[in-house]
Design a protein around this motif. Sequence first.
Motif, PDB file in Angstrom:
ATOM      1  N   LEU A  54       0.786  -1.226   0.000  1.00  0.00           N
ATOM      2  CA  LEU A  54       0.000   0.000   0.000  1.00  0.00           C
ATOM      3  C   LEU A  54       0.818   1.276   0.000  1.00  0.00           C
ATOM      4  O   LEU A  54       0.254   2.354   0.035  1.00  0.00           O
ATOM      5  CB  LEU A  54      -0.961   0.040   1.206  1.00  0.00           C
ATOM      6  N   ARG A  57       0.690   3.666  -3.424  1.00  0.00           N
ATOM      7  CA  ARG A  57      -0.444   3.371  -4.307  1.00  0.00           C
ATOM      8  C   ARG A  57      -1.396   4.558  -4.323  1.00  0.00           C
ATOM      9  O   ARG A  57      -1.755   5.084  -3.277  1.00  0.00           O
ATOM     10  CB  ARG A  57      -1.164   2.121  -3.821  1.00  0.00           C
ATOM     11  N   ARG A  59      -4.840   6.489  -4.524  1.00  0.00           N
ATOM     12  CA  ARG A  59      -6.215   6.143  -4.196  1.00  0.00           C
ATOM     13  C   ARG A  59      -7.115   6.204  -5.426  1.00  0.00           C
ATOM     14  O   ARG A  59      -8.153   5.562  -5.460  1.00  0.00           O
ATOM     15  CB  ARG A  59      -6.737   7.104  -3.119  1.00  0.00           C
ATOM     16  N   VAL A  63      -9.172  -0.468  -7.432  1.00  0.00           N
ATOM     17  CA  VAL A  63      -8.785  -1.298  -6.297  1.00  0.00           C
ATOM     18  C   VAL A  63      -8.587  -2.734  -6.750  1.00  0.00           C
ATOM     19  O   VAL A  63      -9.498  -3.338  -7.337  1.00  0.00           O
ATOM     20  CB  VAL A  63      -9.865  -1.234  -5.194  1.00  0.00           C
ATOM     21  N   LEU A  68      -5.084  -6.228  -2.215  1.00  0.00           N
ATOM     22  CA  LEU A  68      -5.327  -5.432  -1.010  1.00  0.00           C
ATOM     23  C   LEU A  68      -5.525  -6.332   0.208  1.00  0.00           C
ATOM     24  O   LEU A  68      -4.973  -6.086   1.284  1.00  0.00           O
ATOM     25  CB  LEU A  68      -6.541  -4.534  -1.218  1.00  0.00           C
ATOM     26  N   CYS A  69      -6.293  -7.405   0.027  1.00  0.00           N
ATOM     27  CA  CYS A  69      -6.531  -8.340   1.134  1.00  0.00           C
ATOM     28  C   CYS A  69      -5.237  -9.026   1.557  1.00  0.00           C
ATOM     29  O   CYS A  69      -4.960  -9.184   2.756  1.00  0.00           O
ATOM     30  CB  CYS A  69      -7.571  -9.379   0.729  1.00  0.00           C
ATOM     31  N   ALA A  87      -5.699   0.489   5.586  1.00  0.00           N
ATOM     32  CA  ALA A  87      -5.990  -0.201   4.324  1.00  0.00           C
ATOM     33  C   ALA A  87      -7.463  -0.550   4.210  1.00  0.00           C
ATOM     34  O   ALA A  87      -8.017  -0.603   3.104  1.00  0.00           O
ATOM     35  CB  ALA A  87      -5.140  -1.464   4.216  1.00  0.00           C
ATOM     36  N   ASP A  90      -9.216   2.102   2.492  1.00  0.00           N
ATOM     37  CA  ASP A  90      -9.062   2.023   1.038  1.00  0.00           C
ATOM     38  C   ASP A  90     -10.073   1.057   0.440  1.00  0.00           C
ATOM     39  O   ASP A  90     -10.653   1.315  -0.625  1.00  0.00           O
ATOM     40  CB  ASP A  90      -7.643   1.571   0.683  1.00  0.00           C
ATOM     41  N   ALA A  91     -10.281  -0.061   1.131  1.00  0.00           N
ATOM     42  CA  ALA A  91     -11.250  -1.045   0.631  1.00  0.00           C
ATOM     43  C   ALA A  91     -12.655  -0.470   0.651  1.00  0.00           C
ATOM     44  O   ALA A  91     -13.454  -0.700  -0.276  1.00  0.00           O
ATOM     45  CB  ALA A  91     -11.171  -2.313   1.483  1.00  0.00           C
TER      46      ALA A  91
END
Length: 677
Positions: A54, A57, A59, A63, A68-69, A87, A90-91
């Motif tokens: 992250l 990166r 925004r 995504v 991300l996970c 994070a 972000d999700a």
Amino acid sequence: MELQLTPLRSLPTLHPRTTIHHTKATATPTANTVSACLLEPLKPRPQLPRQALLHGRRRSSPVDLPSLCAAIEQLVTEGRHREACDALRDARAGAPFVALPAPTYDALVTAASALREAGAAAAVLWHMESSGFEPDQYMWNRVLGMYLVCGMLTEAREVFEGMPARSRVTWGVMMGGLVDGKRPRGALALFGELWEEVGVGAGPRVLVVAVRAATVLGSVHAGRELHCCVAKMGMCEDQYLPCALIDMYSKCGRVDEARRVFDGIPWRSVVAWNTMLAAYSLHGCSDQALDLYHNMCQSGVGLDQFTFSTMLRVFSRLGLLEHAKQMHAGLIQSGLQMDIVGNTALVDLYCKWGQMEDARHVFERMPSRNLISWNALIAGYGYHGMGTKAIEMFERLIAEGIAPNHVTFLGVLNACRFSGFIDKGKRIFQFMAQNPKTKPRAMHYACVIELFGRQGLLDEAYSMIRKAPLTPTANMWGALLTACRINKNIQLARLAAEQLLAMEPQKVNNYIVLLNLYISSGKHDEALTVVNTLKKAGLYMGAACSWITLKKKDHRFFFNDSLNPKSSEIYRRLDTLMEMIKGLGYVSEEEELLPDILPDDHETSKVYHSEKLAVAFGLISTSPSAPLTINQNHRLCRDCHTVIKFVTQVTKREITIRDASRFHHFKLGTCSCGDYW
């Protein structure tokens, strides 16, 4: 159960509650506390490149949810909990209504729990609900534990009420959270609900939490009811339940009942032994603890760090320094690493018994130290008259960026007081006063008052009391009275005594200080007035006692004592020593009154103080090179102090006196206090 808990309403956003049933756990739970459910290990993933975690990166870019996970789980694995929660934002921004995988939510629960932030915890559950994620029983338990750890007790209860199903682990987590949140009554009420529904099916781990709630509450009545539940369930052989019961009975003041539970355990683990040892130690039953420790060693159960820490306190109380050294050596030989508590206890023990080199050696070899470790060593140096080393350690603590607390300042100010470092003491006191978090308390003022007084600065000492931003306490007036005794200032002593006796009219030592001042100043009429005041008040001066421990046996002596089987030999040796030291220039000091000597007996008592008898006994009962350690319940008088200095010069023996306020290390005609005590 008698205790009841009013249920709270369910949140409308949660899954609607169905008929509650109790699912059977697929495996026996290992713990029912909140932390056990929150800190279950995550499956490690392959190390990801830094750019995937992250950093850098944008925004605005689309995504990549799988990446991300994976990044969130990796961050939690590395302990970077704040970044993992960031994070999640972000999700939410990129895919607000897309459910994340269960392992990712599991990692986020761990992160929010580690941060102990209500906002982070609420954000995790909000994302679960808004995305349509359906938690299983395990995940519901984790969410419940997360809320409890973050202090959200009301919200946690709403989650608990709204869960579609609750296992025994669920009940244990909820009860444990209430106990940790200082709501033990609520935890017991919750157990009452469970017991009414399932009875003996509640399970042993839930009962352990219930017993812990009774312990925190201090209710032996509730504890006994739970003990009955244990008997009904037939789980007395469980290794955790008896330990919880022993701890409960102990902390409720029922040591005998704790021992009965211990004796009823068919197979005793090291935890059971340690719990019973801790119970004896808590209540000062040192002899029983020592006997139990010997039984533990004979049973073949391995000792651990907790055994070591507990027994160090016992050895310290009993004065069994050699036992402590042997145990320390055995622990090292066994390869066990001492924890910070054990190491600190060892430092404290060596300090209390005058082994400062050993204390420093243990301190320097500690892999990690906390403020308590530093405080123990600084205070030890102070009480042994090693003020320079105490200040050196204090300055080193500051240099290492560790913030001192009130205990630290008390230790270093005591060191200045015992060593007569007036300038350094004033600087340290001013340094303390400059920090709003460490504003001096009455005990710190008392140290500085006595420091001024012992240097003859009685005006400054009295000014400290008058200008203090707090109401003067008995300790502060007592420090001034002691300073007046040293400087024989009768006028100020009367003022201090008047204030002190108004606060503590039943404390005999206050009268003794004033009495000694009058006697040493030749004011015998005033001294008799104090004695008559004591008699009218029904107060009696306890006998001054000194004792020496040889071969695990205490030999006690009182003024003019003739009870010891070796009395004749003791007095002959003492008379011989007195003749020898007179040839070296000894002159009798102006005598002080001890608690067991009336003014009429004062002139004939000089030779036969209890500490002199104890020293003479030690000299005739040990090898010519053996050091002696004498303990006494009163302050060492000046004449005895002078005599013992000459005795060490004549006999070439090292003698340590532990009086009511400090240690005196005598060697070759000198004392560690520098004749300042």
